[in-house]
Design an enzyme around this catalytic site. Sequence first.
Site, PDB file in Angstrom:
ATOM      1  N   SER A  10       0.632  -0.517   0.094  1.00 41.90           N
ATOM      2  CA  SER A  10       0.111  -0.104  -0.130  1.00 41.90           C
ATOM      3  C   SER A  10       0.592   1.399   0.036  1.00 41.90           C
ATOM      4  CB  SER A  10      -0.469   0.045   1.860  1.00 41.90           C
ATOM      5  OG  SER A  10      -0.376  -0.122   2.688  1.00 41.90           O
ATOM      6  N   HIS A  44      -0.520   6.381   6.309  1.00 44.53           N
ATOM      7  CA  HIS A  44       0.610   6.083   4.770  1.00 44.53           C
ATOM      8  C   HIS A  44       0.761   7.612   3.927  1.00 44.53           C
ATOM      9  CE1 HIS A  44      -1.392   2.187   5.337  1.00 44.53           C
ATOM     10  NE2 HIS A  44      -0.661   2.071   4.348  1.00 44.53           N
TER      11      HIS A  44
END
Length: 301
Positions: A54, A281
């Site tokens: 990811s 993230h």
Amino acid sequence: MAKKSGGGGCLVVVLVVGLLAFGYYKWQHGSSSAPPGGADTGGGTGRYVALGDSYTSAPRTGRQAGTPAGCERSDDNYPHLVSAKLKPAEFADVSCSGAATGDLTAAQKTSNGTNPPQLNAVTAKTTLVTLGIGGNDVGFMSLASSCATSQRAASPCKDRLTAGGHDQLAERIDATAPKLGAVLERIHSKAPDAKVVVVGYPAVLPDGDGCWPTLPFGAGDIAYFRDSLGKLNKMLEDTADAHRAGYADTATPGKGHDACAASGERWVEGVLPASPAAPLHPNARGEQGMADAVLAVLKLP
């Protein structure tokens, strides 16, 4: 003769101290390295394949790119930015959220569709491969929810993961190294002319005690996970070097752009993102920083 011998001894001492200092610098700061050999990619030639998890696919930073939808692959992630700069004849981004090293050679089921083995995209025509993997083998993201605490100085995850004198994260990092090495050898076998670049993880956590309660992790866990991510990046760098691959250090340029930085400076979002991104993230700014690190390794501005 005694003087001559003494001078040589001093030179040896200086060299040893220098090498030790260099090793310490690399441990603390990391360093990028160019991939050896390989064909050129860009200007309408070559095939670029992007593999990863990811931090490569970049969930929610842009529009969905490719299938399956469950991979949450964005069209402004670092592979797309690198490809836009290189302009290869062919480009395949098969990165997928949640991927671990095993998903490079086996199909990965997601919440919305199945991603084929990522290495299927690597063919004999491939001239460049970037690979960002390892965090899910160690389990960083899966641990985040259990580490939140209402006590600024607490370290519930460090206490649990180092109980009995065993550092579970360090052991998982060590166990991931041979898996990564095998993947790199497989890439070289499938694409003998390809340059291969392992892409490290950016600085997620700041120096110091963090920014509790904005980032709801105690000071002890902040330090533990920051050090563990440094060990993971060091393993990625060492394994890349041992298996004829380059290494793109994204942690050094990302320093000061961690999840505790001001929203306009941040490369990695916090638990409650202020910019489009998955929690903990990279945002679009972070993906651009990662792309710049890859391009620097490839000697491109």
